[in-house]
Design an enzyme around this catalytic site. Sequence first.
Site, PDB file in Angstrom:
ATOM      1  N   HIS A  18       0.818  -1.219   0.000  1.00 55.86           N
ATOM      2  CA  HIS A  18       0.000   0.000   0.000  1.00 55.86           C
ATOM      3  C   HIS A  18       0.853   1.270   0.000  1.00 55.86           C
ATOM      4  O   HIS A  18       0.702   2.115  -0.903  1.00 55.86           O
ATOM      5  CB  HIS A  18      -0.966  -0.021   1.190  1.00 55.86           C
ATOM      6  CG  HIS A  18      -1.595   1.301   1.484  1.00 55.86           C
ATOM      7  ND1 HIS A  18      -2.464   1.916   0.611  1.00 55.86           N
ATOM      8  CD2 HIS A  18      -1.469   2.142   2.563  1.00 55.86           C
ATOM      9  CE1 HIS A  18      -2.862   3.076   1.136  1.00 55.86           C
ATOM     10  NE2 HIS A  18      -2.267   3.228   2.312  1.00 55.86           N
ATOM     11  N   HIS A  23       4.184   6.699   5.521  1.00 52.11           N
ATOM     12  CA  HIS A  23       3.048   7.412   6.112  1.00 52.11           C
ATOM     13  C   HIS A  23       2.243   6.581   7.114  1.00 52.11           C
ATOM     14  O   HIS A  23       1.546   7.141   7.962  1.00 52.11           O
ATOM     15  CB  HIS A  23       2.130   7.962   5.019  1.00 52.11           C
ATOM     16  CG  HIS A  23       1.239   6.939   4.379  1.00 52.11           C
ATOM     17  ND1 HIS A  23       1.620   6.192   3.288  1.00 52.11           N
ATOM     18  CD2 HIS A  23      -0.021   6.537   4.671  1.00 52.11           C
ATOM     19  CE1 HIS A  23       0.635   5.393   2.932  1.00 52.11           C
ATOM     20  NE2 HIS A  23      -0.378   5.575   3.757  1.00 52.11           N
ATOM     21  N   GLU A  69       1.524   4.955  12.761  1.00 52.66           N
ATOM     22  CA  GLU A  69       0.190   4.527  13.190  1.00 52.66           C
ATOM     23  C   GLU A  69       0.070   3.014  13.326  1.00 52.66           C
ATOM     24  O   GLU A  69      -0.544   2.518  14.274  1.00 52.66           O
ATOM     25  CB  GLU A  69      -0.852   5.035  12.188  1.00 52.66           C
ATOM     26  CG  GLU A  69      -2.276   4.635  12.553  1.00 52.66           C
ATOM     27  CD  GLU A  69      -3.276   5.104  11.502  1.00 52.66           C
ATOM     28  OE1 GLU A  69      -4.435   4.689  11.601  1.00 52.66           O
ATOM     29  OE2 GLU A  69      -2.891   5.865  10.599  1.00 52.66           O
ATOM     30  N   ASP A  70       0.655   2.272  12.391  1.00 56.98           N
ATOM     31  CA  ASP A  70       0.381   0.837  12.306  1.00 56.98           C
ATOM     32  C   ASP A  70       1.548  -0.069  12.680  1.00 56.98           C
ATOM     33  O   ASP A  70       1.426  -1.295  12.604  1.00 56.98           O
ATOM     34  CB  ASP A  70      -0.085   0.485  10.884  1.00 56.98           C
ATOM     35  CG  ASP A  70      -1.415   1.125  10.554  1.00 56.98           C
ATOM     36  OD1 ASP A  70      -2.233   1.294  11.473  1.00 56.98           O
ATOM     37  OD2 ASP A  70      -1.641   1.473   9.374  1.00 56.98           O
ATOM     38  N   ASP A 115      -2.966   8.538  -0.584  1.00 58.19           N
ATOM     39  CA  ASP A 115      -3.301   7.441   0.327  1.00 58.19           C
ATOM     40  C   ASP A 115      -4.776   7.070   0.184  1.00 58.19           C
ATOM     41  O   ASP A 115      -5.136   5.896   0.050  1.00 58.19           O
ATOM     42  CB  ASP A 115      -2.983   7.884   1.763  1.00 58.19           C
ATOM     43  CG  ASP A 115      -3.489   6.894   2.804  1.00 58.19           C
ATOM     44  OD1 ASP A 115      -3.308   5.677   2.615  1.00 58.19           O
ATOM     45  OD2 ASP A 115      -4.069   7.349   3.813  1.00 58.19           O
ATOM     46  N   ASP A 128     -22.834  18.931 -22.374  1.00 51.39           N
ATOM     47  CA  ASP A 128     -21.390  18.859 -22.154  1.00 51.39           C
ATOM     48  C   ASP A 128     -20.937  17.485 -21.682  1.00 51.39           C
ATOM     49  O   ASP A 128     -20.016  17.358 -20.903  1.00 51.39           O
ATOM     50  CB  ASP A 128     -20.949  19.919 -21.145  1.00 51.39           C
ATOM     51  CG  ASP A 128     -21.714  19.820 -19.834  1.00 51.39           C
ATOM     52  OD1 ASP A 128     -22.649  19.006 -19.760  1.00 51.39           O
ATOM     53  OD2 ASP A 128     -21.370  20.556 -18.897  1.00 51.39           O
TER      54      ASP A 128
END
Length: 717
Positions: free
Chosen positions: A48, A72, A76-77, A139, A260
């Site tokens: 990911h 990133h 957190e993980d 993300d 359009d």
Amino acid sequence: MLRQVELVERVLSYDPHADEDLLNRAYVFTIKTHGSQMRASGDPYFSHPIEVAGILTELKLDTASIVTALLHDTIEDTVATKEEIEQNFGSEIAVLVDGVTKLSQLEVQSDRTKQAENFSKLLLAMSNDIRVLLVKLADRLHNMRTLKHIKKPEKRRRIATETMEIYAPLAERIGIQSFRDELEDLAFVELNNEARRSILRRLEYLREEGEDVVAKIVTTLKEDLNESGLQVEVSGREKRPYSIWRKMEQKNVTFEQLSDIIAFRIIVANVEQCYHVLGILHAKYSMVPGRFKDYISTPKRNNYQSIHTTIIGPERQRIEVQIRTREMHETNEFGVAAHWQYKQQIGGKVQEGQQYRWLRELLEILEEASDPDEFLEHTKLNMYQDQVFCFSPKGDLISLPAGSSPVDFAYAVHTKVGDTCVGSKINGRLAPLRTVLKNGDQVEILRSKNQTPSPTWENFVVSGKARSAIRRYIRQQQRDQYVELGKSIAEKAFRTDGKPFTEKALTPVLKIWDLDSVEDVYYSLGDGTHTGRQLLDIIFPGEKSKGVDDNVVPIGKSRNQQKRNKEHAVPIHGLIPGMAVHFAGCCHPLPGDRIVGIVMSGRGVTIHTIDCDTLEQFAEMPERWLDVSWDTELQESNFQIGRITIVMANEPGALSSVTSTIAANNGNITNLLISNRSQDFFEMRVDIEVRDVKHLTNIIAALRADPVISSVERASG
């Protein structure tokens, strides 16, 4: 999944000076820290962040952004910490990674509150460095591409809704149209897949039937412009299913009525050629009225620039044409990312976020919101609306959400301008503050130092900034009134019990009621959470009330009240409805009436006349009753609403006679309702602004003298 070498080569292809070692170390670090973690799709979790980094290489972002994308999710993980990131990759990347990281350890009450808390943190981080938002959008884009692997339908729907309401508008606001279009379309799959499939079927039919037509239109337009000596690029672009669906909803039209669905784009060398092309097209083909927009002279809030026009073009087809330069096209498609290489060459810390007015407005909303849910509500108001362009008297362009009023305009100029707004001139003419502004309006705001925001403004403002500023003012005023009222209740309770009042005596209450200050005690009493009797029971446990007669909590001084009570007055002058003290709508009390206050939990005190039928509901709750009195010295400049019922003859001129009589006696009708009508009589209810009971009595007497009126009574409920 991108291999390590492929990712580095991609970055080097547009940035030969990229730090290869840093990229390689970040790639290895994310694989090691995520280890055996798996995604819902069954792929290794580290795939990911690597794919997110790959998405950002399409925007040609700098090395720090790519490394941030790789890292990133590590804080957190995984067991990695911000300090570890800083030690291995530097403080700049550590700050960026922390900005993207969610508040995963925050204890919250609901998913919505968690969403709001995370978004507020993201907003603060991207205000210092817009790259935080770019990583976050990439993300979210990859998460939406793999959304189908999440098993729970309610979770998929929640993520899709969040994407549609927050992240797609954010992508639009920084000008990355490719991100916005794909995010909206992926969310559309989850939120309304049946509608999406229907539009796709119609688009497929159009492709089969009109493939040659599109090619012919492109060729014809190019030939027309080449004949005038212009070298241009012409292409046809099919709109995304969600964009088509949104237009069908907004304009309430069918698929066939849209002009359009396929937009033809003409790219030229410079701005002068944009208008040259426009002149050629309008000279040769009929323009559709109301379908011309010049976003070059008045760019959108995200710096989008282009000329849009709809013509009856080649093949007698109604088509939308977009005219822009190459530089405009790059900015329109990739927004802030389109300029990234130029900014890197200039050097220095990137502060791109500071250039966006809408971002500064969101930061102001964050400061003013009382809770995360309110912040999220105002943020969505501020981001997710079409816009209208208006001008100040000096010619400054102000971009506002569609449906905005002069109050929205005032707050867009500056919060202080909004707070002191008393009126407006639109195109030189006085106009009500609730007037809906139109494109091109010139708006002048009339101000007064004595003006304050009105709670009624919240009923018609549409911008998040205006609504949050109004609510902040109301909250502060409400607190001040609750504190003032609560102090009088405390003093009254002490007098009733024959005790001397001191603020020091309230100290034991703080711990028991779990409050921080004496002001909080007053607030708790004023908003009705606690009563004066409960206060005394804590301070003087075991003692019974002595029932001292001096128990009036004056809303003001009555004529007969002694001067010694002057310091206890809580004047109703300047009262804002719905705050600490307000008047009951059932009996409409007026100065001069005998009145009583009922303390309502969370609402403060409601004033009733002493004979109001509603009071029977509180007969068994004496702790909620509060003796109050009027401040008669302030009534000369104050008006209250008095209500009367009238029965009058059903004949021509009768209503005119009634209104003339009321006006002649200095009454102002605020509302009139005909409740019953027969062949001979009208029965109606009239609300009138009056100074006091005597003023209303004079009006009633004058009405009774009118021969067309059968009866007049003051309404009691």
